[in-house]
Every structure is written in C-alpha cells, then in structure tokens.
Write an enzyme that holds these catalytic residues in place. Structure first.
Site, PDB file in Angstrom:
ATOM      1  N   LYS A 201      42.009  44.993  79.060  1.00 55.88           N
ATOM      2  CA  LYS A 201      41.174  46.640  79.376  1.00 55.88           C
ATOM      3  C   LYS A 201      39.885  46.788  78.085  1.00 55.88           C
ATOM      4  CE  LYS A 201      44.423  49.583  76.859  1.00 55.88           C
ATOM      5  NZ  LYS A 201      43.595  49.456  75.327  1.00 55.88           N
TER       6      LYS A 201
ATOM      7  N   HIS B  39      48.703  44.508  78.188  1.00 54.48           N
ATOM      8  CA  HIS B  39      49.682  43.867  77.154  1.00 54.48           C
ATOM      9  C   HIS B  39      50.733  44.220  76.618  1.00 54.48           C
ATOM     10  CE1 HIS B  39      48.469  46.418  73.209  1.00 54.48           C
ATOM     11  NE2 HIS B  39      49.878  46.557  72.971  1.00 54.48           N
TER      12      HIS B  39
ATOM     13  N   GLU C 194      52.113  56.492  67.680  1.00 51.82           N
ATOM     14  CA  GLU C 194      52.041  54.817  66.791  1.00 51.82           C
ATOM     15  C   GLU C 194      51.750  55.586  65.240  1.00 51.82           C
ATOM     16  OE1 GLU C 194      48.712  51.830  67.755  1.00 51.82           O
ATOM     17  OE2 GLU C 194      48.327  53.526  69.234  1.00 51.82           O
TER      18      GLU C 194
ATOM     19  N   HIS D 296      49.269  51.443  79.228  1.00 48.62           N
ATOM     20  CA  HIS D 296      50.434  51.116  78.792  1.00 48.62           C
ATOM     21  C   HIS D 296      51.628  52.629  79.030  1.00 48.62           C
ATOM     22  CE1 HIS D 296      48.165  48.819  76.468  1.00 48.62           C
ATOM     23  NE2 HIS D 296      47.851  49.457  76.095  1.00 48.62           N
TER      24      HIS D 296
END
Ligand code: BG6
Length: 532
Positions: free
Chosen positions: A188, A218, A256, A280
């Site tokens: 990406k 991922h 995050e 994601h």
C-alpha cells in the site's frame, strides 16, 4: 433464552480451548505442509524501512520455522550502491533489532549466504535486463525452473516504472507455460483515489494475470483478523443473530497512540482516510458484514467481500448531519507523556488540513444489514491503542425487572479485539447478588494469549508465505480496492474543496473530536471500546 445462550457461549469457549490444544500438538506437521516451494524473492525498496522492520524479520522467522525451501534466494533491489556483503550485514542487524525471535547464528548463516543485492534505478530497462540475468544465474545454480516473487515495497511514485519494466523485460512471464511462476506483491498505498487505483490496476493487468497479483493489506495477515471468519462461520450461535433483526449497530475502531513521527512527508499527502480507512478499516468492515462464502476458495471469499462493499450507500457529506467527521490532533498528553500537535510535527506545513482522525457512519443497503448503522473511526495520537470490532445487539424489551431498571438494561455486545490484548468478549446482563433485583453487565472473555500462548506469527510472515504458496485469500483483489475507493473518493474531493472548513481538532491522548460522538447520538448509540 439467556441461559441457553450463556451455555452455548461457554461451550464455544471450551471448544476453542480444546481446539487450541489440538492445534498446538499438530502444529509442527501442519506448518511443514505449508513449506514454500523454491523461490527467488526480489524486493524493490531493499534499503527501506519496511524491508528492515517487517520483511526480513518475517522471512527470517519463516526460515526459523523451516518453512523456506533450501533453494530460497533473495535479491534486494535498491537505488544506492551496496555490496552483497554489506546488504547481508545490514539485514542481519535489522533482524537482530526487529525479529520476534532473537537471531540464531546458524540459521541466519545458512539463509544469509543466499542474499544478494542489485543496485539500479527503477526506471532503467537495462537494470532490469541485468536483474533478469542475475535471476537466471541463480536459477541455473538451483538446477531447475524457479518461481520469482517481485515484492514492490517502494514509494508509490515508482510503482509504475517497476511494473512496466517487469513487463518489458519479460520478468513478469518468465516461464511462458506457467505464468504463475512470476508473482508480484504490491504494498500500500494502492492509489490515492479511484482514478489512480484504476490506472494502477490497468498497468498491472496489462503485464500480469490477476492470479499473479498480491495486493497486500497487512491487517489481513493478523491472526485475529483471520480468526474473524472462523468465529463467524465455524460457530452456529452467532450467524442466526448476525443481522438487522438483532444487531443495533456495528463499530470498527482502529486507534493508535503514536503520532506521525518521522513519516510527516508521506502522511501529510495521505491522511487517516487514505492511510487507514480505505484499506485496513474497510477490510475489517467487509469481513464483518459479508455473507458466508460458498467455500474457502480465495475468489469465493473475495466475491463476498466485494458484494458487501458494493452494498454501502453513498455517504452524505453535506450539512450538519454529515456522515463523515475529520479532525487533527493538537498538543496533549498521551499515556502521561507530552505530545506535540500535528501542525508542529516535522515536515508538516503549518497550514496543513490533513486529517489525522476520521469517523464515518454508513449503511449497507442489503437484506442482512438494511437500517443498521456501521460506525468506523481511526486516528493517530489517541487515548489508547485499540483495534476492535464491536457488534452491539438490540436492547431486550424492558418489561421485566422493575420500572427502575427499565433504562438500565445494557445492550449485549460482542467485542472482537484485533490488537492489543487479542480476544473476544461477550457482554451480558447478570443479576447483582443481593435481595433486590439489580442488573449489572458482566463479561465472558476469551484471550488469545492465555489460551494459545503468545508465540504468534507476525502478519508479514503469514502473507509472504501465502504469496510464495500461491494463496491469494488474504490479499486484496483489484475490484475490492476500486469499490472501496469509489465510496471514499467523493469524501476526499469534498474535503479538498472545503479547505479547513469542517476540520475539527482533538487533544492528543483523547478519543477524538466531539463531532464524532454526535454521529452516533442521533441513533441513540455511543462509541464503545473495551475496558472503558
Ligand atoms: C500502516 C499505516 O498501514 O498501518 C501506519 O501506514 C499505521 O500509519 C500502521 O501506523 C498501523 O499498523 P498496526 O499493525 O500497528 O496496527
């Protein structure tokens, strides 16, 4: 009913535990059946951060688990000059620093002798011709035709020349009768919007068959994300209630605590929507919302994900009740530590309007989900690291347990924690011990660590191994990425035309702007995150 459900859930936890014991006793044999065939991996962007932090440590751990062929070779392709020896040395250092297992000299000694380095520009055909000769020389030393896996891990600005040169040099189809002997893995970001993603797909599809292409996300390699399919479709207790009749909302949070750090240059051109949501978060949504696939065949799974994504109603972007909220972080405290604001970060223009947080409310207009809001949010510098999916069920009719409790009956919810503290929690109402009938929500919880131990492969290990073995299940198909972009590109265009209008702020270390709470209030919902 509650009792039956409770018993079913406890049975489910016991079965999981039993399966984990079974799994660990057969792990060796099952894993070795997945051993990769002889492969030459070429990593474009060999001196990059991802190669050092994820790819080489991932490959090393595959070697450690004896999942690489003895005829595994790696060619690092980069722009700067470096000898094979210096490359081996720097990769050994990277593994020492980033691998989940310490470097074992013997294993690394064997692996590293098969590491090579090729210096050259990405847009020079003669460099690809030399690469081709080098691959042929390695293949002759192996003594048989060997598959090549081209891993494009560079900034997106050079995706195009790399893909074109792979095509023009013949590397994309090395063995004419077995085109799959060449594979390409693409990191990406896959485009910046719908048209650039379409353009990239067109470039790829002119040179490669879709079966040779592995677009990586991922998140799909994370153990808990893979387990989502098992939870949904290997347990009969969830599927009957996984729909608009019983579910009142679904939430996907990917929060995050880190800021943009040294990645300001990349991030400011990207933002939370491109960096996290388009890939994601949308993948987590698709896996949660999709219909059961007809089989575990990669195409069957990807067909269902695309169908779910296509069912999303276009977002309402105007007015006070827009479906989308964006904001950037100001200075604050993250985990007790002072954090600077986004506009003070290195490489960020002081008048930047890039969002570091976004929240979205959306609806899927299909039979299963019509009318059920899905709330998505992702941000940097937030209160806590938490990636999780919450399925919140409808409240029970409040006719029992007394007037006073009428509004106290919490909805049941199922929280799937992707990371950290990976696991699943079901919240139920229970009677608080005592002479009065008072209700209290209680949790039935399952944690991966306590049940399975913590020696879990990293996402990249699984994904690289799958690509070598030709299994595309955990990779994104071209139409998936385009469908996701077609939903989100109008949002990006709307923001680009609005400057800073509508761009909120939030203090670093909090759960985001107040406007994001308002997205849910209209429907009587509020954001949930486990442990709060
Ligand atoms: C990457 C993003 O794809 O995912 C980063 O580019 C982000 O900005 C990272 O930090 C998060 O990954 P993880 O696995 O730590 O949740």
């Amino acid at each position: 009913m509650l009792r039956c459900f409770l018993l079913d859930f406890i049975r489910y936890l016991l079965i999981l535990k039993f399966m984990s014991q079974e799994l660990s006793s057969t792990r060796q044999s099952r894993d070795s059946s997945r051993k990769a065939p002889p492969t030459i991996i070429v990593i474009f962007g060999a001196s990059g951060d991802l190669t050092a932090r994820k790819l080489l440590p991932g490959l090393y751990n595959l070697g450690f688990d004896d999942l690489l062929s003895d005829d595994f070779h790696l060619i690092g392709y980069g722009r700067s000059e470096m000898s094979d020896e210096a490359f081996r040395q720097s990769m050994g250092d990277a593994i020492g620093k980033h691998s989940r297992r310490p470097l074992n000299e013997e294993i690394w000694g064997q692996m590293s002798s098969n590491l090579h380095y090729h210096a050259g520009p990405y847009d020079a055909p003669d460099s690809f011709d030399r690469l081709s000769q080098r691959i042929s020389a390695i293949e002759s030393s192996i003594g048989t035709e060997t598959q090549c896996l081209f891993y494009v891990s560079t900034p997106p600005s050079v995706f195009k020349p790399i893909l074109e040169n792979l095509g023009d040099s013949g590397l994309a189809r090395r063995h004419r009768h077995t085109p799959a002997s060449s594979k390409v893995v693409i990191e990406k970001p896959f485009g910046r919007d719908l048209s650039s993603a379409q353009e990239l797909n067109a470039i790829i599809n002119r040179r490669f068959d879709e079966s040779q292409v592995y677009r990586i996300d991922h998140y799909l390699g994370k153990e808990t994300v893979q387990s989502l399919l098992v939870q949904r479709f290997a347990n009969s207790i969830f599927e009957p209630i996984w729909n608009r009749r019983y579910v009142s909302c679904v939430q996907v949070t990917v929060a995050e605590t880190i800021g943009v750090g040294s990645r300001g240059g990349y991030y400011d051109r990207s933002g939370a929507l491109r960096d996290m949501v388009q890939n994601h978060v949308m993948q987590l949504l698709a896996l949660t919302a999709m219909e059961p696939p007809s089989s575990l065949d990669p195409e069957a799974i990807r067909d269902e994900k695309v169908k779910a994504l296509r069912a999303i109603r276009p977002l309402d972007l105007d007015g006070d009740d827009s479906d989308v909220v964006r904001a950037l972080y100001k200075e604050g405290l993250v985990g007790g530590e002072k954090a600077i604001g986004y506009l003070q970060e290195e490489g960020i223009p002081e008048d930047s309007s890039t969002e570091t947080y976004t929240a979205i409310r959306l609806y899927l207009d299909n039979w299963r989900w019509k009318g059920v809001p899905f709330y998505l949010r992702s941000g940097k510098c937030m209160s806590r690291k938490a990636s999780e999916i919450t399925v919140q069920f409808s409240r029970p009719p409040a006719i029992l347990f007394g007037e006073g409790n009428r509004f106290d009956i919490s909805p049941n919810s199922l929280v799937i924690r992707i990371q950290p503290n990976e696991g699943v929690t079901l919240t139920l109402n229970s009677k608080k011990p005592g002479l009065a009938t008072k209700l209290q929500p209680v949790e039935l919880s399952f944690g991966y660590d306590t049940t399975f131990g913590s020696d879990t492969p990293e996402a990249y290990e699984r994904l690289i191994l799958d690509a070598m073995n030709g299994d595309g299940t955990l990779f994104i198909r071209g139409d998936e990425t385009e469908t996701s972009w077609s939903l989100l590109t109008p949002v990006l265009e709307h923001w680009a035309g609005s400057g800073t209008k509508g761009l909120g702020t939030y203090a670093a270390g909090t759960w985001g702007p107040l406007d994001a709470d308002k997205l849910l209030i209209r429907n009587g919902h509020e954001w949930q995150v486990s442990g709060t």
